[in-house]
Scaffold this active site. Structure first.
Site, PDB file in Angstrom:
ATOM      1  N   LYS A 128       0.876  -1.058  -0.087  1.00  0.00           N
ATOM      2  CA  LYS A 128       0.114  -0.185   0.140  1.00  0.00           C
ATOM      3  C   LYS A 128       1.251   1.272  -0.350  1.00  0.00           C
ATOM      4  O   LYS A 128       1.843   1.434   0.698  1.00  0.00           O
ATOM      5  CB  LYS A 128      -0.693   0.096   1.133  1.00  0.00           C
ATOM      6  CG  LYS A 128      -2.192   1.090   1.525  1.00  0.00           C
ATOM      7  CD  LYS A 128      -2.513   0.506   2.850  1.00  0.00           C
ATOM      8  CE  LYS A 128      -3.472   1.594   2.862  1.00  0.00           C
ATOM      9  NZ  LYS A 128      -4.888   1.369   4.623  1.00  0.00           N
TER      10      LYS A 128
ATOM     11  N   SER B 220      -9.784   0.536   3.167  1.00  0.00           N
ATOM     12  CA  SER B 220      -8.778   1.347   2.386  1.00  0.00           C
ATOM     13  C   SER B 220      -7.896   0.642   1.404  1.00  0.00           C
ATOM     14  O   SER B 220      -7.148   1.299   0.655  1.00  0.00           O
ATOM     15  CB  SER B 220      -8.179   2.507   3.451  1.00  0.00           C
ATOM     16  OG  SER B 220      -7.358   2.405   4.421  1.00  0.00           O
TER      17      SER B 220
ATOM     18  N   SER C 118      -9.769  -1.799   7.408  1.00  0.00           N
ATOM     19  CA  SER C 118      -9.411  -1.647   6.266  1.00  0.00           C
ATOM     20  C   SER C 118      -8.092  -3.379   5.532  1.00  0.00           C
ATOM     21  O   SER C 118      -7.624  -2.622   4.434  1.00  0.00           O
ATOM     22  CB  SER C 118      -8.201  -0.104   6.101  1.00  0.00           C
ATOM     23  OG  SER C 118      -8.909   0.783   5.772  1.00  0.00           O
TER      24      SER C 118
END
Ligand code: GLN
Length: 485
Positions: free
Chosen positions: A78, A153, A177
């Protein structure tokens, strides 16, 4: 040649036996990204040159017989993990050109194990969101249906694994997330116990809730990735100094005789029928595998979402104060003095959801409101944590849905933040309590969208939770399906 169907362990065997080189594998992965990312937008940065150079290096190590856990295996992270020499944007305009002067501890650990980092994955800006739509780099699309969100997310982290772009990724989980996007994309995602994995070098959203977690196509790969990044880090004062077990060693121990609790507050009327069907079947599978299923209660569940959004926003407003155009952030300055520069920088640099949270968090912490909001939320958090302590005196782990519905349509909830916040209703309580939890595939909706099952383990009992997940995966074949792209 395509490698999308191989697991980490299979890649590893082929690399060690010389059937495959890391350069071939890495090139295959880069080709797959090129072929599919136009449809998905899972990557913010692809590090082609760096990855191929690292792969050539890995091939030398392999030839010399030095294979660590991930030597030569391409993975992605990420865009919230600081990476030396490759920009870290957090999907925000304010960090558009930010390059960290150091690697996050988890990145160092991946590199030490020989992993090849092929790129930085798209996400909701500063990890704030549940759909992957709050990104300055544009929305990520769900590989199972590109009209739908992949969840968030860690949207890119889940979509990339589901689409076979990379075999495994790292995400972060502050309120769900890792687990919610894993569930929406039909892959395995794990949020470790708070303190299990170092947060050093991970851009902070809500420091008392954030944890790093792996996403992979199956439970074994997820266990392997967790083992690679877990452990005490003197650079993170909240990381816990307790030994990391070998998560692969007893993975096949099964669930016979284990007590699995079903918290009644999570099985509310009106649960989406597709979700209910998947979860009911999973409960039955566990029964057949020899687990004892009992109903339990987590009485303060109803307050979790409100409590989380007060604490997370308060912490975010404080953490994001550093993006002021002086120390961090792309500066905007039309010559109105220091305060004008702050205002212009932050107005231009942050997206709507981030601004909303900074304002709400600042309000909750302000003098006169602190006791009524922030302090009260902290007290409620203690009650929620105690709920879990009590329940774990009765059962070994819990089983619940991950999300109240399968993946929703892109655009469906963007104008209704409250509704969006409710999509984390089943994942948030474990972040407040600090315990570990994971998501794994347990079925498909009528529309062919993945449905996920959540297991919640005792603090630092990731190994036991992974055993239960592995037993379920062996008994089912949901994880073997892949979307067509
Ligand atoms: N969706 C939740 C939020 O928007 C959780 C985010 C996360 O875990 N980073 O805050």
């Amino acid at each position: 040649m395509t490698f999308q169907k191989l697991t980490i362990q299979e890649m590893r065997q082929k690399l060690i036996s010389g059937q495959l080189t890391s350069v071939e594998l890495t090139q295959g992965c880069l080709d797959r990204i090129k072929a599919t990312d136009g449809q998905l937008n899972a990557f913010i940065t692809v590090c082609e040159e760096e990855a191929l150079a690292a792969a050539a290096e890995a091939d030398q190590q392999l030839a010399a017989g030095n294979a660590a856990l991930l030597t030569g295996i391409p993975v992605a992270v990420k865009d919230i993990f600081n990476t030396l020499d490759v920009r870290t944007t957090c999907a925000s305009k304010i960090l558009d050109n930010y390059v960290s002067p150091y690697d996050a501890t988890t990145i160092t650990k991946l590199r030490d194990q020989g992993a090849i980092i092929v790129g930085k994955l798209n996400m909701d800006e500063f990890a704030m969101g549940s759909s992957g739509e709050n990104s300055a780099a544009g929305a990520v699309r769900n590989p199972w249906d590109t009209e739908r969100v992949p969840g968030g997310s860690s949207s890119g982290s889940a979509a990339a694994v589901a689409a076979g772009q990379v075999v495994a990724t790292l995400g972060t989980d502050t309120g769900g997330s890792v687990r919610q996007p894993a569930s929406h994309c039909g892959v395995v995602g794990l949020k470790p116990t708070y303190g299990r994995v170092s947060r050093y070098g991970v851009v902070a959203f809500a420091s008392s809730l954030d944890q790093v977690g792996p996403v992979a196509g199956n439970v074994e790969d997820c266990a392997l990735m967790l083992g690679a990044v877990a452990g005490y880090d003197p650079a993170d004062s909240t990381s816990v100094d307790c030994p990391v077990p070998d998560y692969l060693e007893n993975l096949k121990a099964g669930v016979s005789g284990k007590k699995i609790g079903l918290p009644k507050e999570y099985f509310i009327d009106g649960l989406d029928p597709d979700i209910k069907k998947g979860i009911d079947a999973a409960i039955e599978t566990y029964r057949q595998l020899g687990a004892e299923i009992v109903e339990v209660s987590l009485p303060h569940t109803d307050y979790s979402v409100a409590c989380y959004y007060l604490i997370a926003m308060a912490e975010a407003s404080s953490n994001l104060a550093r993006y002021d155009g002086v120390r961090f952030g792309a500066r905007q300055d039309s010559g109105d003095g220091l305060n004008g520069m702050y205002q212009q920088t932050r107005s231009a640099g942050f997206g709507d959801e981030v601004k909303r949270r900074i304002m709400l968090g600042t309000y909750a912490l302000s003098s006169g409101y602190y006791d009524a909001y922030y302090l009260k939320a902290q007290k409620v958090r203690t009650l929620i944590r105690q709920d879990f302590q009590h329940v774990f005196e009765q059962v070994d782990m819990l089983l619940t849905p991950v999300a109240p519905t399968p993946a929703f349509k892109i655009g469906e909830m963007v104008n209704d933040p409250l509704q969006m916040y409710l999509s984390d209703i089943f994942t948030i309580p474990t972040n407040l309590a600090g315990t570990c939890a994971m998501s794994l595939p347990c079925g498909f909706s009528e529309d062919g969208l993945p449905v996920g099952l959540q297991l919640i383990g005792k603090p630092f009992a990731e190994a036991e939770m992974l055993q239960a997940a592995y037993a379920f995966e062996q008994a089912t074949d949901w994880h073997k399906r892949a979307p067509e792209l």
